[in-house]
Motif scaffolding. Structure first.
Motif, PDB file in Angstrom:
ATOM      1  N   VAL A  44      19.752  66.097  38.574  1.00  0.00           N
ATOM      2  CA  VAL A  44      19.374  64.955  39.413  1.00  0.00           C
ATOM      3  C   VAL A  44      18.715  65.454  40.695  1.00  0.00           C
ATOM      4  CG1 VAL A  44      20.213  62.955  40.713  1.00  0.00           C
ATOM      5  CG2 VAL A  44      21.157  63.451  38.449  1.00  0.00           C
ATOM      6  N   ASN A  45      19.287  66.501  41.300  1.00  0.00           N
ATOM      7  CA  ASN A  45      18.658  67.102  42.483  1.00  0.00           C
ATOM      8  C   ASN A  45      17.226  67.518  42.179  1.00  0.00           C
ATOM      9  OD1 ASN A  45      20.808  66.877  44.241  1.00  0.00           O
ATOM     10  ND2 ASN A  45      21.466  69.004  44.059  1.00  0.00           N
ATOM     11  N   GLU A  46      17.055  68.166  41.032  1.00  0.00           N
ATOM     12  CA  GLU A  46      15.742  68.688  40.643  1.00  0.00           C
ATOM     13  C   GLU A  46      14.751  67.554  40.417  1.00  0.00           C
ATOM     14  OE1 GLU A  46      13.854  72.481  39.759  1.00  0.00           O
ATOM     15  OE2 GLU A  46      15.856  72.008  40.465  1.00  0.00           O
ATOM     16  N   GLY A  47      15.186  66.522  39.686  1.00  0.00           N
ATOM     17  CA  GLY A  47      14.285  65.423  39.348  1.00  0.00           C
ATOM     18  C   GLY A  47      14.059  64.452  40.487  1.00  0.00           C
ATOM     19  N   GLY A  48      15.088  64.268  41.323  1.00  0.00           N
ATOM     20  CA  GLY A  48      14.983  63.302  42.416  1.00  0.00           C
ATOM     21  C   GLY A  48      14.445  63.894  43.704  1.00  0.00           C
ATOM     22  N   ALA A  49      14.624  65.202  43.886  1.00  0.00           N
ATOM     23  CA  ALA A  49      14.106  65.945  45.045  1.00  0.00           C
ATOM     24  C   ALA A  49      14.455  65.243  46.360  1.00  0.00           C
ATOM     25  CB  ALA A  49      12.604  66.187  44.885  1.00  0.00           C
ATOM     26  N   GLU A  50      13.445  64.933  47.165  1.00  0.00           N
ATOM     27  CA  GLU A  50      13.719  64.390  48.512  1.00  0.00           C
ATOM     28  C   GLU A  50      14.283  62.969  48.483  1.00  0.00           C
ATOM     29  OE1 GLU A  50       9.471  63.069  47.693  1.00  0.00           O
ATOM     30  OE2 GLU A  50      10.734  64.809  47.235  1.00  0.00           O
ATOM     31  N   LYS A  51      14.307  62.330  47.310  1.00  0.00           N
ATOM     32  CA  LYS A  51      14.909  60.984  47.219  1.00  0.00           C
ATOM     33  C   LYS A  51      16.434  61.061  47.182  1.00  0.00           C
ATOM     34  CE  LYS A  51      12.830  59.877  43.389  1.00  0.00           C
ATOM     35  NZ  LYS A  51      12.431  59.058  42.227  1.00  0.00           N
ATOM     36  N   VAL A  52      16.979  62.282  47.010  1.00  0.00           N
ATOM     37  CA  VAL A  52      18.419  62.480  46.845  1.00  0.00           C
ATOM     38  C   VAL A  52      19.073  62.827  48.189  1.00  0.00           C
ATOM     39  CG1 VAL A  52      20.219  63.821  45.684  1.00  0.00           C
ATOM     40  CG2 VAL A  52      18.074  63.304  44.486  1.00  0.00           C
ATOM     41  N   SER A  53      20.190  62.173  48.482  1.00  0.00           N
ATOM     42  CA  SER A  53      21.006  62.512  49.659  1.00  0.00           C
ATOM     43  C   SER A  53      22.449  62.716  49.218  1.00  0.00           C
ATOM     44  CB  SER A  53      20.955  61.401  50.711  1.00  0.00           C
ATOM     45  OG  SER A  53      19.643  61.245  51.221  1.00  0.00           O
ATOM     46  N   TRP A  54      23.080  63.738  49.778  1.00  0.00           N
ATOM     47  CA  TRP A  54      24.493  64.023  49.520  1.00  0.00           C
ATOM     48  C   TRP A  54      25.300  63.660  50.756  1.00  0.00           C
ATOM     49  CZ3 TRP A  54      26.952  66.236  45.193  1.00  0.00           C
ATOM     50  CH2 TRP A  54      26.099  66.590  44.144  1.00  0.00           C
ATOM     51  N   PHE A  55      26.296  62.788  50.588  1.00  0.00           N
ATOM     52  CA  PHE A  55      27.222  62.422  51.665  1.00  0.00           C
ATOM     53  C   PHE A  55      28.556  63.095  51.366  1.00  0.00           C
ATOM     54  CE2 PHE A  55      23.950  59.269  51.812  1.00  0.00           C
ATOM     55  CZ  PHE A  55      23.836  58.915  53.150  1.00  0.00           C
ATOM     56  N   THR A  56      28.931  64.058  52.200  1.00  0.00           N
ATOM     57  CA  THR A  56      30.130  64.858  51.946  1.00  0.00           C
ATOM     58  C   THR A  56      30.986  64.933  53.207  1.00  0.00           C
ATOM     59  OG1 THR A  56      29.163  66.965  52.664  1.00  0.00           O
ATOM     60  CG2 THR A  56      28.746  66.302  50.386  1.00  0.00           C
TER      61      THR A  56
END
Length: 263
Positions: free
Chosen positions: A235-247
């Motif tokens: 998902v990180n690879e395919g979504g790239a900058e559209k992905v955000s991680w909230f940790t």
């Protein structure tokens, strides 16, 4: 190197929830501008509890800080083939944590549940759920892949997300929007799930991962080459900058991936 996912780390769940609220409302308002609705896919696990913390807090800002549930269309990123009142049901979890607690002034969302008539035929259940997506996003022959305004996802300790598991053949599914799985390595075995192309085509994709139990898998996903082949890594690879991680801090202890300061 192309654009990368964003990683946000917070001292505690409350701080995370406040930033997640701002992020979700930004996605909501962008959806309203695009098509007058907010189309969101939601996972289960600990996510509904965090969502409730984020979305049920009183608004602190102006009109732009309002959650307007009456224009929300909620789908499930994955669901277990169980009755809607079963303890394994993602719908039951979201209902108990969030849906039942929405103040009437914020409106009622449209919620797309599985059709429990097909619990013994999960392929038909997946087909029926895909049909619901097609009715919302337009016919499948005119739209190759539905584009959710936001997908809110979790990350399992093995790196799975939705019901997409490491090394499973469903990771290669490229045609269906919704797939059936009958051999989930995590019980219950029978489920339906959005497929990887649907997840990565979302306008925005957010992972919420908290607690020390996630630090090893997050290190693998974010810091290693091997982690790129895990479902969350894909998902990180395919979504790239559209992905955000909230940790939270505990989940990213020892993670070298650079953190972003604020939303």
């Amino acid at each position: 190197m192309g654009k990368q996912p964003s990683l946000y780390a917070f001292d505690d769940i409350q701080s995370l929830a406040q930033s997640l609220r701002s992020y979700i409302i930004q996605c909501q308002n962008a959806g309203f501008e695009r098509h007058g609705l907010f189309k969101v896919a939601v996972s289960g696990g600990s996510l509904p509890t965090t969502l409730a913390k984020a979305l049920l807090e009183p608004a602190e800002g102006g009109p732009e800080d309002i959650v307007n549930f009456s224009k929300w269309e909620i789908f499930f990123a994955d669901e277990r083939a169980v009755p809607l009142n079963h303890d394994d049901s993602n719908f039951k979890l979201l209902k108990a944590e969030l849906l039942d607690n929405i103040p009437s002034r914020l409106g009622r969302p449209t919620v797309h549940t599985i059709d429990v008539r097909y619990m013994d035929d999960v392929q038909e259940m997946a087909d029926q759920y895909q049909e619901a997506l097609m009715q919302s996003f337009a016919a499948k022959d005119s739209v190759k892949t539905p584009i959710f305004d936001l997908l809110l996802l979790g990350c399992g300790p093995d790196g799975h997300t939705c019901s997409l598991f490491p090394n499973h053949e469903l990771l290669r599914e490229s045609d269906a929007w919704v797939a059936a799985i009958e051999d989930s390595p995590k019980p219950p075995a029978k489920r339906i799930t959005l497929t990887l192309p649907v997840v990565t085509h979302g306008s925005k994709i957010a992972f919420v991962a908290t607690g020390a139990g996630k630090k090893h898998v997050l290190r693998e996903i974010l810091d290693t080459e091997e982690g790129r082949s895990l479902p969350c890594g894909l998902v990180n690879e395919g979504g790239a900058e559209k992905v955000s991680w909230f940790t939270d801090s505990a989940a990213v202890e020892g993670v070298g991936y650079p953190r972003r300061g604020s939303i």
